[in-house]
Design an enzyme around this catalytic site. Structure first.
Site, PDB file in Angstrom:
ATOM      1  N   ILE A 167      -6.977   0.314   2.271  1.00 38.22           N
ATOM      2  CA  ILE A 167      -6.366  -0.674   1.224  1.00 38.22           C
ATOM      3  C   ILE A 167      -6.032  -1.950   2.011  1.00 38.22           C
ATOM      4  O   ILE A 167      -5.608  -1.531   3.426  1.00 38.22           O
ATOM      5  CB  ILE A 167      -5.179  -0.035   0.192  1.00 38.22           C
ATOM      6  CG1 ILE A 167      -5.034  -0.944  -0.567  1.00 38.22           C
ATOM      7  CG2 ILE A 167      -3.972   0.262   1.150  1.00 38.22           C
ATOM      8  CD1 ILE A 167      -4.166  -0.284  -1.515  1.00 38.22           C
ATOM      9  N   CYS A 168      -6.523  -3.030   1.740  1.00 37.18           N
ATOM     10  CA  CYS A 168      -5.905  -4.431   1.842  1.00 37.18           C
ATOM     11  C   CYS A 168      -6.728  -4.867   3.419  1.00 37.18           C
ATOM     12  O   CYS A 168      -7.523  -5.569   3.120  1.00 37.18           O
ATOM     13  CB  CYS A 168      -4.476  -4.329   1.841  1.00 37.18           C
ATOM     14  SG  CYS A 168      -3.637  -5.906   1.769  1.00 37.18           S
ATOM     15  N   ALA A 169      -6.037  -5.312   4.264  1.00 34.94           N
ATOM     16  CA  ALA A 169      -6.052  -5.047   5.274  1.00 34.94           C
ATOM     17  C   ALA A 169      -6.576  -3.932   6.324  1.00 34.94           C
ATOM     18  O   ALA A 169      -7.449  -4.188   7.593  1.00 34.94           O
ATOM     19  CB  ALA A 169      -5.462  -6.199   6.615  1.00 34.94           C
ATOM     20  N   SER A 189      -9.635  -0.465  -0.834  1.00 35.31           N
ATOM     21  CA  SER A 189      -8.730  -0.954  -2.016  1.00 35.31           C
ATOM     22  C   SER A 189      -8.459  -2.217  -1.492  1.00 35.31           C
ATOM     23  O   SER A 189      -8.559  -2.259  -0.495  1.00 35.31           O
ATOM     24  CB  SER A 189      -8.207   0.080  -3.433  1.00 35.31           C
ATOM     25  OG  SER A 189      -7.305  -0.409  -4.425  1.00 35.31           O
ATOM     26  N   TYR A 234      -8.621  -6.769   0.404  1.00 33.86           N
ATOM     27  CA  TYR A 234      -7.957  -7.284   0.734  1.00 33.86           C
ATOM     28  C   TYR A 234      -9.103  -9.194   0.732  1.00 33.86           C
ATOM     29  O   TYR A 234     -10.236  -8.996   1.695  1.00 33.86           O
ATOM     30  CB  TYR A 234      -6.602  -7.587   1.498  1.00 33.86           C
ATOM     31  CG  TYR A 234      -5.748  -9.358   0.504  1.00 33.86           C
ATOM     32  CD1 TYR A 234      -5.021  -8.299  -0.146  1.00 33.86           C
ATOM     33  CD2 TYR A 234      -6.091 -10.024   1.369  1.00 33.86           C
ATOM     34  CE1 TYR A 234      -4.184  -9.358  -0.892  1.00 33.86           C
ATOM     35  CE2 TYR A 234      -5.395 -11.219   1.350  1.00 33.86           C
ATOM     36  CZ  TYR A 234      -4.701 -11.011  -0.028  1.00 33.86           C
ATOM     37  OH  TYR A 234      -3.240 -12.046  -1.227  1.00 33.86           O
TER      38      TYR A 234
END
Lengths: 201, 201
Positions: B117-119, B166, B138
């Site tokens: 998720i994200c980075a 995500s 992200y």
């Protein structure tokens, strides 16, 4: 030298705002950490006070988190907001703690913000804080609160003066952003929300 | 003795599913803890592996969390899912770690789930994992991913076979619930979501 500034700007200038988040064994770790992280993103100085000392705290789903300081060593009336995360075990422990009661009373008397989510509004009831105000909580806690408070359903976050309450993990971003909005303004709260990819209007 | 059970039921019976969540310095603590908490609520055995050992890990907003075990002591292919939380510092550290690379390769080769998720999708890129698949991240990480993956925008969670990705803190509940759904079924994920007061369909 600029001596005239608008009221709206003045309100949030020199914003060294501070928050105390109480971390008790059995705290709901998502509710705790969303508050700590979001308030720090908003530039608020957050102190995590460990209810039983400065050792790692075992939270409700077995994540172990280190407090910044032992709660009993914190000055009771020092913060702009006191935040109580939920979790049944954590809330019961905070409700039984005279130290927590003293901190809440000092903040109530000082007209400071008090914020509680999920099961934690029951802590207010046990310590006789904010009696008669409108609040909400995790749905199953309602029965413990309806006698002393004006209970609100169907809202993610309820604010009545210096009291901010909310419902559970799924409303924890809204809860934390509302606290940030009160302390450092709506524009900053919205900026933080944007970075989180959270809708906040 | 019952020997005939439906396929749908069989899939989730004897459900001792397991997850490894990697905790690196600079991890986004909300993304980490939402994954750990939600998967444990779903009955999945979660192991928190500390990238640099078993000492407390300082996360992106200065919350200190204790891992369950030092990551290098974990069997590389033991889990049903490996979860990579975001946070720029944490993702950079995981991307530089041969131990993380070995764990991801073992899980990819074994047809196990990998979730980021994200980075953290950039960690996959650095270790050459799941190349060519559809994923998201992200928003600001997109440029590091478009060459190696089919980048998806406008979705909270993207699944392509054994890869789940995500976008950020605001999509972390959906991310964790999707992992739970894959491992223990949609009904259980929806039950967990209901307890969290999170909408999940």
């Amino acid at each position: 030298m600029v001596s005239v500034i608008s009221r709206g700007f003045k309100k949030f200038v020199n914003m060294s705002k501070s928050a105390l988040i109480i971390l008790a064994p059995g705290a709901e770790e998502m509710e705790f950490i969303i508050a700590a992280d979001v308030l720090r993103r908003a530039g608020i100085k957050v102190t995590v006070g460990g209810l039983n000392g400065s050792e790692p705290v075992k939270c409700s789903r077995d994540v172990h988190i280190l407090p910044d300081i032992e709660l009993s060593k914190v000055a009771a009336d020092k913060f702009d907001v006191v935040v109580l995360p939920g979790g049944l075990g954590g809330s019961n422990a905070m409700g039984d703690s005279p130290v927590v009661g003293d901190i809440l009373k000092a903040h109530e008397d000082g007209g400071k913000l008090i914020a509680a989510i999920c099961a934690a509004p029951t802590v207010l009831a046990k310590h006789g804080i904010a009696t008669g105000k409108s609040l909400t909580s995790y749905p199953s806690m309602k029965e413990q609160l309806v006698d002393k408070y004006s209970y609100v359903e169907g809202e993610l976050v309820v604010q009545d003066g210096n009291l901010i309450t909310s419902r559970g993990p799924g409303t924890a971003y809204d809860f934390a952003l509302k606290i940030a909005e009160e302390l450092v303004g709506k524009a900053k709260a919205q900026e933080v929300a944007k970075g989180l990819l959270v809708a906040y209007n």
